[in-house]
Design a protein around this motif. Sequence first.
Motif, short mmCIF file in Angstrom:
data_model
loop_
_atom_site.label_atom_id
_atom_site.label_comp_id
_atom_site.label_asym_id
_atom_site.label_seq_id
_atom_site.Cartn_x
_atom_site.Cartn_y
_atom_site.Cartn_z
N ASP A 266 0.83 -1.21 0.00
CA ASP A 266 0.00 0.00 0.00
C ASP A 266 0.87 1.26 0.00
OD1 ASP A 266 -2.44 1.49 0.23
OD2 ASP A 266 -1.85 1.90 2.30
N GLY A 267 1.89 1.26 0.85
CA GLY A 267 2.76 2.42 0.97
C GLY A 267 3.48 2.75 -0.34
N GLU A 268 3.78 1.72 -1.11
CA GLU A 268 4.53 1.94 -2.36
C GLU A 268 3.61 2.15 -3.56
OE1 GLU A 268 6.87 -1.61 -2.69
OE2 GLU A 268 8.19 -1.04 -1.04
N SER A 269 2.29 2.09 -3.34
CA SER A 269 1.37 2.12 -4.48
C SER A 269 1.09 3.55 -4.94
CB SER A 269 0.06 1.43 -4.10
OG SER A 269 -0.63 2.23 -3.17
N LEU A 270 0.43 3.63 -6.10
CA LEU A 270 0.08 4.93 -6.67
C LEU A 270 -0.98 5.64 -5.83
CD1 LEU A 270 0.60 6.64 -9.25
CD2 LEU A 270 -1.24 5.36 -10.37
N HIS A 271 -1.81 4.86 -5.14
CA HIS A 271 -2.88 5.46 -4.34
C HIS A 271 -2.79 4.93 -2.89
CE1 HIS A 271 -4.64 6.73 -8.14
NE2 HIS A 271 -4.62 5.48 -8.56
N PRO A 272 -1.79 5.38 -2.12
CA PRO A 272 -1.65 4.86 -0.75
C PRO A 272 -2.90 5.17 0.09
CG PRO A 272 0.22 6.27 -1.36
CD PRO A 272 -0.80 6.41 -2.44
N GLY A 273 -3.25 4.21 0.90
CA GLY A 273 -4.40 4.41 1.80
C GLY A 273 -5.74 4.20 1.11
N LYS A 274 -5.71 3.94 -0.19
CA LYS A 274 -6.97 3.73 -0.92
C LYS A 274 -7.01 2.31 -1.48
CE LYS A 274 -9.51 6.73 -2.10
NZ LYS A 274 -10.78 7.11 -1.49
N ALA A 275 -8.18 1.90 -1.91
CA ALA A 275 -8.38 0.62 -2.61
C ALA A 275 -7.87 -0.58 -1.81
CB ALA A 275 -7.73 0.65 -3.99
N THR A 276 -8.14 -0.56 -0.51
CA THR A 276 -7.67 -1.64 0.37
C THR A 276 -8.12 -3.01 -0.12
OG1 THR A 276 -8.00 -0.08 2.14
CG2 THR A 276 -7.62 -2.35 2.80
N PHE A 277 -9.40 -3.12 -0.48
CA PHE A 277 -9.94 -4.42 -0.88
C PHE A 277 -9.38 -4.84 -2.24
CE2 PHE A 277 -13.69 -7.18 -2.11
CZ PHE A 277 -13.42 -8.16 -1.18
N GLU A 278 -9.35 -3.88 -3.16
CA GLU A 278 -8.86 -4.18 -4.51
C GLU A 278 -7.40 -4.64 -4.47
OE1 GLU A 278 -10.43 -2.23 -8.11
OE2 GLU A 278 -8.56 -1.12 -8.01
N LYS A 279 -6.64 -4.10 -3.53
CA LYS A 279 -5.23 -4.49 -3.43
C LYS A 279 -5.09 -5.94 -2.96
CE LYS A 279 -3.40 0.15 -3.05
NZ LYS A 279 -3.31 1.34 -2.22
N MET A 280 -6.16 -6.51 -2.41
CA MET A 280 -6.09 -7.91 -1.98
C MET A 280 -6.67 -8.86 -3.02
SD MET A 280 -7.24 -7.32 1.97
CE MET A 280 -6.35 -8.61 2.80
N ILE A 281 -7.47 -8.34 -3.96
CA ILE A 281 -8.11 -9.26 -4.90
C ILE A 281 -7.87 -8.93 -6.38
CG2 ILE A 281 -9.95 -9.79 -3.23
CD1 ILE A 281 -11.91 -8.28 -4.98
N GLY A 282 -7.34 -7.76 -6.67
CA GLY A 282 -7.21 -7.33 -8.06
C GLY A 282 -5.98 -7.91 -8.76
#
Length: 456
Positions: A266-282
Amino acid sequence: MERMETWREACLVPLERMKRVSDAMLHKMDVGLSETGTNLPMLPTYVTQQPSGKETGHYFTLDLGGTNFRIAYIQLSEQVSKVELRREAKWNIPKENMEGTADGLFGLLAEAFKEFLEQLESDGIPLNRDKIVLAFTFSFPMDQNALDSGKLLFWTKGFNIPSCVGKDVVVLLADAMHRSGIHGVVIPAVLNDTVGTLAAAQYFDETAKVGVIFGTGSNAAYVEEIEKIKKMRAKDYHSKHMVVDIEWSDFYTVELPIMSFDRKLDGESLHPGKATFEKMIGGMYIGEVARNMLLELIGDNILPAPSPQGKIFLATNDVIGGEQVAAICALQDVLGGELVALTERLGYDDETIKIAGPVIQEIMFLVSCRAARLAGAALYSVLRKTGRVGGVTTLPTVVAIDGSMFEHHHLFRKELCKSLAELVGPEAKNIKLQLSKDGSGLGAAIVAAVADLGAQ
Ligand code: BGC
């Protein structure tokens, strides 16, 4: 291997935990129907009529949402549920257009559209240049107050063009068309890809009630009673129903098995703090989750240290893609194909591969299972919300699904079906998870056609 035990326990998401995730989502769905600004936005789409299969006419569609965009010309036949003609072209979106300016992105779309029209004409397909009806599939969260207008709420996936946020994307597209010298374009509908996927399925089958994307990003849409969308002021619709775009990318509950590697990602992503669920399933993130898990295992000497080149490789974002995760999961022989390719990039020799290979394959398996079981829990919530499951009987329902995770990641698909069967019980046989390939483009044409019929 205590760490592996902890990860197994979390990633194989037990039934009780899936139920708790689903309960939390169901609760947030209710809240989202009444309030704005929650992390499950439940967006009204102004799609109020279910297609009957009798829609006709010819439409252009433009589908923007992933790493490429598609333009199609679709003729819906006079015959019921029949697509007469479909011509389609696909373009990659350069990274600079995903993160640059609004003019850059929408200009790219308009220029491609111009090229597409010219190609059709040079192929002998006659076009009425005075009225080009274009339905726009825009696969990001939008605040809509009509079918033909949608303000971007926030970017997801690999896109980040701050100047577009809050703007009506239909106006941005129409302006770009003008700048490119294309006149006569009418845009009667803008819709999310989940909404298009649902409409396309409904064109063929009236029991389709849910549209889902398990691809680069992830989301679902379903048919809701307008009366229950309490936050919507205007209620004077002829129809009783409206499709709701759930937008579960940003969904969060304490029940989600979020681990140290998720926080790093999450910290290294383009949208930190956002898309929590998508980051686990996308599909866009699953390889990154695996890469971060491997880094932890190497850091703790559970996996052998890579070569200096291998270290640089593994320290680089996005070097493991969703397709690679899927391919490694599908390997029968641990010492073959994509797994050997990956271990070679790490600089492991043949002996090390024998030890590390099975561990790496298990990591791919764990991230995929976690994704599938959380996706299953989310789908279960939507099915309960539609009332198709959870009542006295489970009503025969088609769930139309598109996206690379569902289409190409066989383990994900298998585990998704399995998790749904666990959650729903024996009546899960009434729920059909159906691949609706490239449905969102066709669905956009159908939504435009339904709007046309309504306007007559
Ligand atoms: C977007 C959704 C979209 C989904 C699938 C998510 O990142 O927020 O609007 O439906 O991806 O493309």
